[in-house]
Design an enzyme around this catalytic site. Sequence first.
Site, PDB file in Angstrom:
ATOM      1  N   LEU A 615      -3.089  -1.123  -4.874  1.00  0.00           N
ATOM      2  CA  LEU A 615      -4.778  -0.315  -3.800  1.00  0.00           C
ATOM      3  C   LEU A 615      -5.406  -1.698  -3.487  1.00  0.00           C
ATOM      4  O   LEU A 615      -6.092  -1.759  -2.420  1.00  0.00           O
ATOM      5  CB  LEU A 615      -6.129   0.445  -5.131  1.00  0.00           C
ATOM      6  CG  LEU A 615      -6.830   0.715  -3.691  1.00  0.00           C
ATOM      7  CD1 LEU A 615      -6.707   1.880  -2.003  1.00  0.00           C
ATOM      8  CD2 LEU A 615      -8.114   1.077  -4.554  1.00  0.00           C
ATOM      9  N   GLN A 618      -3.670  -2.755  -0.641  1.00  0.00           N
ATOM     10  CA  GLN A 618      -3.768  -2.828   0.421  1.00  0.00           C
ATOM     11  C   GLN A 618      -4.582  -3.154   0.675  1.00  0.00           C
ATOM     12  O   GLN A 618      -5.063  -3.058   2.520  1.00  0.00           O
ATOM     13  CB  GLN A 618      -3.171  -0.946  -0.109  1.00  0.00           C
ATOM     14  CG  GLN A 618      -2.306  -0.418  -0.077  1.00  0.00           C
ATOM     15  CD  GLN A 618      -2.548   0.343  -0.299  1.00  0.00           C
ATOM     16  OE1 GLN A 618      -2.794   1.388   0.272  1.00  0.00           O
ATOM     17  NE2 GLN A 618      -1.644   0.722  -1.895  1.00  0.00           N
ATOM     18  N   CYS A 619      -6.195  -3.248   0.704  1.00  0.00           N
ATOM     19  CA  CYS A 619      -7.363  -3.887   0.778  1.00  0.00           C
ATOM     20  C   CYS A 619      -7.498  -5.342   0.859  1.00  0.00           C
ATOM     21  O   CYS A 619      -6.759  -5.927   0.732  1.00  0.00           O
ATOM     22  CB  CYS A 619      -8.193  -3.314   0.233  1.00  0.00           C
ATOM     23  SG  CYS A 619      -8.537  -1.607  -0.124  1.00  0.00           S
ATOM     24  N   THR A 620      -8.265  -5.564   1.799  1.00  0.00           N
ATOM     25  CA  THR A 620      -8.562  -6.761   2.111  1.00  0.00           C
ATOM     26  C   THR A 620      -9.774  -7.624   0.597  1.00  0.00           C
ATOM     27  O   THR A 620     -10.809  -7.245   1.156  1.00  0.00           O
ATOM     28  CB  THR A 620      -9.324  -7.282   3.443  1.00  0.00           C
ATOM     29  OG1 THR A 620      -8.360  -7.088   4.722  1.00  0.00           O
ATOM     30  CG2 THR A 620      -9.171  -8.468   3.684  1.00  0.00           C
TER      31      THR A 620
END
Length: 773
Positions: A615, A618-620
Amino acid sequence: MTTTTNSPLQSQDIVSFQPFTSRVSSEFWTTLRNYKLQKAMLSTKQLPIYGQFSCNRPRARYIKQEGEEEESNKESHSSNSHGIIQKSWLTIDAPSSLGFEAFGSDEKIEDADNTTSQSLKSDWVCVPGHIINTNTIEEFKQLNRRQILTDEGLNIKNAIWSGEATRNPSLLFQFVLISFGDLKKYKFYYQVGIPALISNPPDTYASSIKPLYQNYTAWQVKEIVQKSCNYINASEPFKAAVFAATFSEDGGFKPAPLTSWEEVCRNTANANEQHSGNVPTIVFIDPGSSATEPGWPLRNILAWVRHQPCSPSKIRVISFRDWNNTLTGRNTADQTAQYQSLVMDINIVRPGKNNNLEPDDIQVVGWDRTGSNKHGIKVTDISSIMDPQRIAETSLDLNLKLMRWRVAPDIRLGEIASTKCLLLGAGTLGCYVSRNLLGWGICHITFVDSGNVSFSNPPRQPLFEFEDCLDGGKPKAQCAAEKLKRIFPGVISEGHALSIPMPGHVVAKSEIAKVREATEKLEMLVSQHDAIFLLTDSRESRWLPTLLGTKHKKKVLCAALGFDSFVAMRHGIIGQEVVLNSTVTGNAPNTKIRLGCYFCNDVVAPQDSLSDRTLDQQCTVTRPGVAPIAAASAVELLVSWIQRSAAHKEGQDSINDNGSDDDDDAGSLGKPPHQIRGFLSGFHQQLITGQAYDKCTACSSVILQSYEQAGFEFLLNAFNNTFIPGPDHTKPPPGYNYLETLTGLAKLQQDADQWLDQMSWDQESGDDGVDDF
């Protein structure tokens, strides 16, 4: 001709005049505001303008003016026995009386007939003036109004003495407008001076003032009105306000220009003295409406008459108020009585030695009065009558135009504002970039994004709100465009829900048609815009836009984020090389290079970086302050690039290979560097310059040629990492990559590995030998 016996006056009546009242239109102030911002800036140079006046109109034709106070309107409606408005208007309008062709022109206003006559009202005459527009309210209040009016009076006196007013009678009616504009609030403070020379001794009536029809027969009234209208309509706008006239023995009326005044006086002197009409006559367009006073223009006309050596001791004046009167052509007694013009005889006192109108003893009056009939400052606020959207549009670039006043006079706002921007990504970077673009007046912004607004977005992405997250979230691109329009209704913005195809993301056969359509749409959008921002959250999603931007020679800018770092860079454009000023790398002097793209420094092709990620991957994950800084840097990079491109021809721009702009050619916005790399951990930035790489997987010639030849099939190979059999390989080797093989990166890596394998490391062979010590 019908004669009228003038009853003896018990005392010589002094001629009084109905003053002008100025009326400045809201269009004038709007035009002045734009001119002040864009051209005049801090200059307070006097600028030529012009005003108009005409015969007054019946009360029934009165139209309330924008911004006019009710008290003023009530005064305007007071009328005499003829039902005519008791105000004598000098109208300062726009665009007819305040155009850019007049503002800033060094030509005299009377030479602008060809420019202004097309925009004049059909039954108005034109008079010259000028405006003194100050920069502060304090400066406006401290203006020496007495001296200003005296100077204007001297201008009129000089025009009379030199004979210029004889050739151009409008110079007798010059005016001055002093003003200060609060440009942010659309509020203007002003006074209008319409100078009149004071006669000493004062002018007096030789016979009482009366309506025209009481002094002449119905036929003669028709003759005077009709021929005066014909003469005025045939005259130039600046020369129609006053003219001379003679009467023949049979009562015929003949208008003539002021240049014929001497002939008029001579002819009437030689005529039969028993002929009662044998008086030199002046006709002037009278904007007044009083039945007992002529209008303000007559004051300076009489000053002109007094200075003419040929003028007799008495003249006749027709106060003409029937220009284009609908009664023209009718001659019955009842209808003739409805004409508004007046007639009077006036004594002419020749100037004495003490009446030379020298600067020290000249006396001038003429400052306009307020609605309470007092001298004072008038205030108009045009914001209340403007469309709020129009106010927003004119206010948007206020700060930008103020930049040109002092700090950046050469900034090219037009080129900047006309740039069409395509934002690929409507997330954190996209939101901040769009707001910064608006700040620069760039109002054509298109969003591309395939996602929906989620609950984690609004705190970090300023275009979105909590309501946008409900029911699965609104499509990001469309929502961002709508919110941008709410911020500024004048923006041209749209959103496209589009998933950008990416290398390493395999396209199934069932998806090929959809991906082809997405690719074609993306290329169409790229071709329609001037600047492309790569603001997506994965490396591979920037590959196709980079290729398309390079192909279509667009300004491509890229912003990418790390946890506490960012990069903002511009891509080089084929055919627009820059001169590299070598300070670090030792390149030859004046080497021309094409700047590299986002992928030029990579020795591996973009691949799938989104699959099999946790996770946090996947996120910035980034510090909240990084994105606004990166977005602002990317926008400022674009603006400096536009400014630089407009100032330099292709191939003549330069850049330092250490990114600095320490030279005299930096310009007001500086030289745009190639790359800005920022680090919040140490709160510093680095400026880096990199050349285009001939083996780049996105912008090299082999990539462009392959796309040109194979089109979508080439893209599909890149997306699917298709193996192309060759003489050396019949099946994919380990680590095969389509783009790396095509560009030669794979061969470069293979050669590097072989070189490393062939190296003889001393420590390996040295371990078997005997120690020398």
